[in-house]
Design a protein around this motif. Structure first.
Motif, PDB file in Angstrom:
ATOM      1  N   GLN A  75       0.826  -1.198   0.000  1.00  0.00           N
ATOM      2  CA  GLN A  75       0.000   0.000   0.000  1.00  0.00           C
ATOM      3  C   GLN A  75       0.863   1.251   0.000  1.00  0.00           C
ATOM      4  N   LEU A  76       0.328   2.317  -0.652  1.00  0.00           N
ATOM      5  CA  LEU A  76       1.026   3.600  -0.729  1.00  0.00           C
ATOM      6  C   LEU A  76       0.329   4.581   0.209  1.00  0.00           C
ATOM      7  N   ALA A  77       1.056   5.070   1.224  1.00  0.00           N
ATOM      8  CA  ALA A  77       0.489   6.037   2.181  1.00  0.00           C
ATOM      9  C   ALA A  77       0.612   7.444   1.614  1.00  0.00           C
ATOM     10  N   VAL A  78      -0.514   8.156   1.545  1.00  0.00           N
ATOM     11  CA  VAL A  78      -0.540   9.525   1.010  1.00  0.00           C
ATOM     12  C   VAL A  78      -1.150  10.454   2.050  1.00  0.00           C
ATOM     13  N   ASP A  80      -2.745  13.319   1.282  1.00  0.00           N
ATOM     14  CA  ASP A  80      -3.942  13.952   0.729  1.00  0.00           C
ATOM     15  C   ASP A  80      -4.854  12.873   0.152  1.00  0.00           C
ATOM     16  N   ALA A  81      -6.078  12.793   0.668  1.00  0.00           N
ATOM     17  CA  ALA A  81      -7.014  11.759   0.206  1.00  0.00           C
ATOM     18  C   ALA A  81      -7.403  11.974  -1.257  1.00  0.00           C
ATOM     19  N   LYS A  82      -7.515  13.251  -1.673  1.00  0.00           N
ATOM     20  CA  LYS A  82      -7.881  13.536  -3.055  1.00  0.00           C
ATOM     21  C   LYS A  82      -6.797  13.069  -4.028  1.00  0.00           C
ATOM     22  N   LEU A  83      -5.538  13.302  -3.647  1.00  0.00           N
ATOM     23  CA  LEU A  83      -4.423  12.854  -4.475  1.00  0.00           C
ATOM     24  C   LEU A  83      -4.384  11.323  -4.527  1.00  0.00           C
ATOM     25  N   GLY A  84      -4.678  10.667  -3.399  1.00  0.00           N
ATOM     26  CA  GLY A  84      -4.708   9.210  -3.377  1.00  0.00           C
ATOM     27  C   GLY A  84      -5.762   8.646  -4.311  1.00  0.00           C
ATOM     28  N   GLY A  85      -6.905   9.319  -4.390  1.00  0.00           N
ATOM     29  CA  GLY A  85      -7.956   8.887  -5.318  1.00  0.00           C
ATOM     30  C   GLY A  85      -7.528   9.006  -6.765  1.00  0.00           C
ATOM     31  N   VAL A  86      -6.807  10.091  -7.103  1.00  0.00           N
ATOM     32  CA  VAL A  86      -6.316  10.275  -8.478  1.00  0.00           C
ATOM     33  C   VAL A  86      -5.280   9.203  -8.823  1.00  0.00           C
ATOM     34  N   ILE A  87      -4.370   8.900  -7.894  1.00  0.00           N
ATOM     35  CA  ILE A  87      -3.337   7.868  -8.137  1.00  0.00           C
ATOM     36  C   ILE A  87      -3.988   6.502  -8.339  1.00  0.00           C
ATOM     37  N   LYS A  88      -4.976   6.196  -7.520  1.00  0.00           N
ATOM     38  CA  LYS A  88      -5.653   4.898  -7.640  1.00  0.00           C
ATOM     39  C   LYS A  88      -6.407   4.791  -8.954  1.00  0.00           C
ATOM     40  N   GLU A  89      -6.986   5.909  -9.401  1.00  0.00           N
ATOM     41  CA  GLU A  89      -7.769   5.905 -10.643  1.00  0.00           C
ATOM     42  C   GLU A  89      -6.878   5.766 -11.875  1.00  0.00           C
ATOM     43  N   LYS A  90      -5.734   6.487 -11.880  1.00  0.00           N
ATOM     44  CA  LYS A  90      -4.899   6.511 -13.085  1.00  0.00           C
ATOM     45  C   LYS A  90      -3.867   5.389 -13.131  1.00  0.00           C
ATOM     46  N   LEU A  91      -3.323   5.001 -11.969  1.00  0.00           N
ATOM     47  CA  LEU A  91      -2.248   3.993 -11.945  1.00  0.00           C
ATOM     48  C   LEU A  91      -2.674   2.670 -11.314  1.00  0.00           C
ATOM     49  N   LEU A  93      -3.101   1.854  -8.193  1.00  0.00           N
ATOM     50  CA  LEU A  93      -2.295   1.520  -7.020  1.00  0.00           C
ATOM     51  C   LEU A  93      -3.140   1.678  -5.762  1.00  0.00           C
ATOM     52  N   SER A  94      -2.945   0.787  -4.809  1.00  0.00           N
ATOM     53  CA  SER A  94      -3.709   0.836  -3.565  1.00  0.00           C
ATOM     54  C   SER A  94      -3.127   1.919  -2.658  1.00  0.00           C
ATOM     55  N   CYS A  95      -3.939   2.909  -2.308  1.00  0.00           N
ATOM     56  CA  CYS A  95      -3.499   4.035  -1.480  1.00  0.00           C
ATOM     57  C   CYS A  95      -4.246   4.022  -0.156  1.00  0.00           C
TER      58      CYS A  95
END
Length: 456
Positions: A75-78, A80-91, A93-95
């Protein structure tokens, strides 16, 4: 990028700060996995603004694909929750984002110098300060509050220019009126009046001057005819020069006012297009100026928007227990002006309700189109038309249908005189005839003779 070494320690959120008291303890919890420097301040600023807005920058996307994709099962700890949602959507990856992650980030920031080796503390402080200043300048440059300030200043300056123009024009007409009083009655437009005075100067020059580019042919003839028989006083050349300088000021201010109005119109269409469509750019700008900013105006309910600008009248009415006002600045909107006196209150109330919606859409929405404002304006116009038609129906017909012209029928009855109400007593004439008067006189004379005889 830092990798967590001991995940069990992270479960104790309240005591996690103890693990970051010294650099040695921090190195037992996390270790540096990858570090990449920015090429220059511009690149650092672009990455920082993207993170603040919750967007994924190109450099971050490349690093995530290269480094984190190898450990895709972790898991990737972030922060910012909004940034984590963008990373999960595009790449894909579990945030993870939780209070534990927030506490971990706080500990990492406190011991960043010990975790990243090879960076002197002085350079780190200078880099942080420079980036903070750049980020602040960027935020101030694109802040919507600053655009609000520009609108407030522009509408305030526009009102000041109108007042100054009125004073200057009144002074110019009065000053030149001593020399040529008839010109003020012939030319009613103020700007045309000043242009004509500036071009001609002394009234004796009107006969030989050509002002066809300023005045129509009929008015030009009237002006020339009035100049020959004018009753004004003679003035010196110095007086005329001062009047011409005043006319120059009026013309320059008028041109600048036109330019300022165009600027205000463009600004309003950029920041509040729906509000501009609903009430116009001038009324919209005055509402924003009165509230202080577009965001403050969006916080007001529709009832407050309706009465903005009429606070004195409202509190005076509440104090004296009289009828409260129905409109404030919104009275100058074209839709309220189109309605008749009876419907102005209803239309201003409905317009304020729709205007409050458009203000919130402009202030808080991401879409910049004016479709919503156009739809709401159409609804208000339809309601206005309905109210006016209902008024016509009530005056000339029934409540549901328009008046119909029926065939005329005379329904009056013939009335006959009723003699039963007359009096049955004989009528005695108040005027006595001449014969009756003579008979009464004779009787009186005979009675008088008898009375005298008896006395003897």
């Amino acid at each position: 990028f830092l990798q967590v070494l001991n995940e069990k320690k992270l479960q104790e959120v309240d005591s996690l700060w103890k693990e970051f008291e010294t650099p040695e303890k921090a190195n037992k919890i996390v270790k540096l996995k990858h570090f990449e420097k920015f090429q220059d301040t511009t690149e650092a600023l672009a990455a920082s603004t993207a993170l603040v807005e919750g967007k994924l920058s190109k450099n971050l996307k490349k690093i995530l694909k290269k480094i984190v994709a190898k450990d895709a099962h972790e898991q990737l700890a972030v922060a910012d929750a909004k940034l984590g949602g963008v990373i999960k959507e595009k790449l894909n990856l579990s945030c993870i984002h939780s209070p534990m992650v927030t506490e971990l980030m706080r500990g990492i920031r406190s011991q960043i110098e010990g975790l990243i080796t090879g960076l002197p503390s002085r350079e780190m402080a200078a880099m942080c300060l420079g980036l903070a200043h750049s980020l602040s300048r960027y935020k101030l440059k694109f802040s919507p509050d600053k655009v609000d300030t520009m609108i407030i200043q522009a509408i305030s300056l526009l009102d000041d220019l109108d007042k100054e123009l009125n004073n200057y024009i009144m002074r110019c007409r009065e000053w030149y009126g001593w020399h040529f009083p008839e010109l003020g009655k012939i030319i009613t437009d103020n700007l045309t009046y000043c242009k004509c005075v500036r071009k001609v100067g002394d009234r004796s020059n009107f006969a030989s001057s050509d002002v066809s580019d300023i005045l129509p042919e009929e008015i030009e003839e009237d002006v020339k005819a009035a100049a020959e028989i004018s009753m004004g006083t003679e003035v010196s050349e110095e007086d005329i020069n001062n009047i011409i300088h005043l006319c120059d000021q009026v013309i320059e201010i008028s041109e600048y006012r036109t330019q300022l109005y165009d600027y205000l119109k463009n600004r309003m269409m950029a920041i509040a297009p729906n509000l501009t469509v609903m009430v116009g750019e001038l009324v919209g700008a005055r509402l924003i100026a009165h509230a202080g900013s577009l965001l403050n105006l969006a916080k007001h309910p529709a009832s407050t928007v309706q009465l903005l600008g009429a606070e004195k009248a409202l509190f005076r009415a509440l104090k004296t227990k009289r009828d409260t006002p129905k409109f404030g600045l919104i009275y100058h909107a074209s839709l309220v002006g189109q309605s008749n006196t009876k419907n102005k209150g209803k239309i201003s109330r409905m317009l304020a309700a729709k205007t409050a919606l458009t203000i919130r859409y402009d202030a808080l929405g991401e879409n910049t189109s004016a479709e919503m404002g156009a739809e709401n304006r159409l609804k208000v116009e339809t309601r206005l038309r309905l109210l006016e038609e209902r008024g016509i129906r009530r005056i000339s017909g029934t409540g549901k249908a328009l008046a119909k012209t029926d065939k005329y029928q005379n329904k009056s009855e013939v009335k006959v005189f009723d003699p039963s109400g007359d009096s049955t007593l004989p009528v005695v004439s108040k005027k006595r005839k001449i014969q009756e008067v003579d008979e009464q006189d004779t009787e009186v004379a005979v009675k008088a003779k008898k009375f005298k005889a008896e006395m003897k």
